[in-house]
Design an enzyme around this catalytic site. Structure first.
Site, mmCIF file in Angstrom:
data_model
loop_
_atom_site.group_PDB
_atom_site.id
_atom_site.type_symbol
_atom_site.label_atom_id
_atom_site.label_comp_id
_atom_site.label_asym_id
_atom_site.label_seq_id
_atom_site.Cartn_x
_atom_site.Cartn_y
_atom_site.Cartn_z
ATOM 1 N N LYS A 198 8.779 -8.340 13.741
ATOM 2 C CA LYS A 198 7.663 -7.584 13.198
ATOM 3 C C LYS A 198 6.395 -7.931 13.961
ATOM 4 O O LYS A 198 6.195 -9.074 14.376
ATOM 5 C CB LYS A 198 7.471 -7.925 11.717
ATOM 6 C CG LYS A 198 6.198 -7.375 11.071
ATOM 7 C CD LYS A 198 6.024 -7.904 9.657
ATOM 8 C CE LYS A 198 4.676 -7.491 9.079
ATOM 9 N NZ LYS A 198 4.468 -8.000 7.701
ATOM 10 N N GLU A 243 -5.410 -9.347 -0.954
ATOM 11 C CA GLU A 243 -4.435 -10.396 -0.630
ATOM 12 C C GLU A 243 -5.044 -11.792 -0.689
ATOM 13 O O GLU A 243 -5.946 -12.118 0.093
ATOM 14 C CB GLU A 243 -3.828 -10.159 0.751
ATOM 15 C CG GLU A 243 -2.685 -11.109 1.080
ATOM 16 C CD GLU A 243 -1.718 -10.538 2.087
ATOM 17 O OE1 GLU A 243 -0.712 -11.205 2.372
ATOM 18 O OE2 GLU A 243 -1.962 -9.425 2.593
ATOM 19 N N GLU A 287 9.872 -5.967 5.982
ATOM 20 C CA GLU A 287 8.525 -6.370 6.372
ATOM 21 C C GLU A 287 7.966 -7.389 5.388
ATOM 22 O O GLU A 287 7.345 -8.387 5.779
ATOM 23 C CB GLU A 287 7.617 -5.132 6.426
ATOM 24 C CG GLU A 287 6.187 -5.431 6.808
ATOM 25 C CD GLU A 287 5.269 -4.223 6.670
ATOM 26 O OE1 GLU A 287 4.042 -4.443 6.603
ATOM 27 O OE2 GLU A 287 5.766 -3.091 6.618
ATOM 28 N N GLU A 423 -0.837 5.441 7.397
ATOM 29 C CA GLU A 423 -1.075 4.270 6.546
ATOM 30 C C GLU A 423 -2.409 3.616 6.877
ATOM 31 O O GLU A 423 -3.143 3.189 5.966
ATOM 32 C CB GLU A 423 0.064 3.269 6.714
ATOM 33 C CG GLU A 423 -0.060 2.065 5.795
ATOM 34 C CD GLU A 423 1.130 1.131 5.882
ATOM 35 O OE1 GLU A 423 0.908 -0.107 5.869
ATOM 36 O OE2 GLU A 423 2.268 1.617 5.960
#
Length: 436
Positions: A198, A243, A287, A423
């Protein structure tokens, strides 16, 4: 008066005098902020607003967070602190923001305000901080802020009216839409051909604010629009991050890992379908797993009883669904929050996996310095406790009004360039709407 300490000698010569006193409940913190240089950490109406700068510490290079931890320990050891409240954020504290990359041109900083007005769990307070060798002074400036010796002269800062409204159009920056599609396609090819699982690729938007623009207006939009997020302002970096990189509170440690994203649906049925689609997406689950594994691996050496749920949950924000996992543990080695952000950064959620290879590919495919985007942003207290988010949904505003916003996506083997571009557009929405 501002003190800047960037060398060991300067640090050894710096001592702070700090006093926290209770206040009647202060429901609104943003009106107290400086319109051009706000210092803020806020979630659900709770947090801290900083005024002025008693001390500014700058760091750079690969050891910037370790250097910050060492410097902060030195400052704390020389400071005199009166804190009868003892809540997170009272007493001596510093706001901080750290660059993403080791070679970033933008400095990483810890900023100790002259005045902090805070609110948590119904308790409000004011903290006044000054350098010990500064003369006592009970003056206030034109905005109602106290002088550097407010510890001995407890004048209360006054809220100020917001400046004129403004509207700002953000345009593609160094990486245009077609360029981003090409970067995603190149990353997918690299992932399929090499031992890379990733990589997180970002793109940028740019604009220019009039010099007299009041940044508090954007912060109000972010705080009201995204109350579940950490709304922050530190050294020109403003945003609302969902986050939590790490939170340390009296020996307990927690983090919230986000990776895997889908846009909200247009109605209740479509929204439900979007959440189900995300929860069952192999691509998004993969992911997310990389991100959780990187956080657990970084925190495990410092914690006992580290725990995370086996299955991520879907986190609803006003514009997006995220896959989320909460991680909790107990500190076993006396690490501070600064030590832990050093251990954690960069996580797979903002870099990729394996981390070193992903960072190399980011450097190759992104034609810009990320600055503080995707780096740690938050605060640290005298005991080393603190709250740190990952600087997402954010923009950096320079002294001359130049604004750069960033948004990125996690790219894996089956990523589609058009979907990833869409996105990023959704992730830009908080900043675009706050300034537009």
């Amino acid at each position: 008066m501002t003190a800047t300490a960037t060398t060991p000698r300067a640090l050894r010569a710096t001592a702070l005098v700090v006093e926290t006193t209770p206040l009647d409940d202060v429901r609104q913190l943003l009106p107290f902020l400086d319109a051009r240089h706000p210092l803020l950490w806020l979630r659900k109406g709770q947090g801290m607003a900083g005024l002025g700068t008693a001390l500014r510490l700058e760091f750079s290079g690969a050891d910037r967070m370790r250097a910050a931890a060492t410097a902060w320990s030195e400052i704390v050891s020389r400071s005199s602190v009166i804190d009868p409240i003892g809540r997170p954020g009272t007493g001596l504290m510093a706001f901080g923001t750290f660059a993403f990359a080791d070679d970033s041109e933008l400095p990483s900083v810890l900023i100790v305000p002259e005045v902090v007005i805070g609110r948590r769990d119904g308790q409000s307070w004011i903290t006044r901080i000054r350098v010990a060798d500064e003369p006592a002074d009970d003056s206030t400036d034109a905005d109602g802020r106290t002088g550097s010796a407010a510890v001995t002269a407890p004048a209360m800062p006054q809220p100020t009216p917001f400046g004129d409204e403004y509207r700002l159009s953000l345009l593609p920056g160094s990486l245009k839409k077609d360029g981003y599609r090409e970067a995603v396609a190149a990353a997918v090819e690299r992932i399929r051909e090499h031992d890379l699982s990733k990589v997180v690729l970002a793109r940028d938007l740019v604009g220019h604010l009039p010099l007299e623009s009041d940044l508090r207006r954007a912060l109000v939009e972010l705080a009201l629009g995204y109350p579940e997020c950490w709304t922050f302002a530190v050294d020109g970096l403003v945003g609302s991050s969902p986050e939590t990189l790490v939170r340390v509170d009296h020996g307990s440690v927690s983090a919230r890992v986000l990776a895997g994203t889908v846009s909200r649906g247009a109605d209740a049925e479509a929204d439900h379908d979007a959440a189900v689609s995300l929860a069952t997406s192999t691509k998004d689950q993969d992911e997310h797993r990389y991100a959780v594994e990187s956080v657990i691996a970084a925190l495990a050496p410092h914690n006992s009883g580290l725990a995370a749920s086996d299955i991520p949950f879907t986190l609803k924000l006003p514009n997006l669904w995220h896959l989320a996992t909460d991680v909790e543990g107990a500190l076993s080695d006396g690490s501070t929050s600064l030590d832990l952000i050093d251990a954690l950064h960069p996580t797979a959620a903002v870099a990729g996996a394996p981390t070193a290879d992903a960072v190399d590919l980011i450097r190759e495919l992104e034609p810009f310095d990320r600055g503080r985007y995707a780096g740690p942003v938050g605060w640290v207290g005298a005991d080393g406790d603190g709250e740190w988010a990952i600087a997402l949904r954010c923009a950096q505003v320079s002294e001359n009004g130049d604004l750069t916003a960033y948004a990125g996506c996690g790219i894996v083997a089956d990523s589609e360039p058009d979907r990833e571009l869409a996105e990023t557009t959704m992730k830009f929405r908080p900043i675009v709407e706050a300034f537009g």
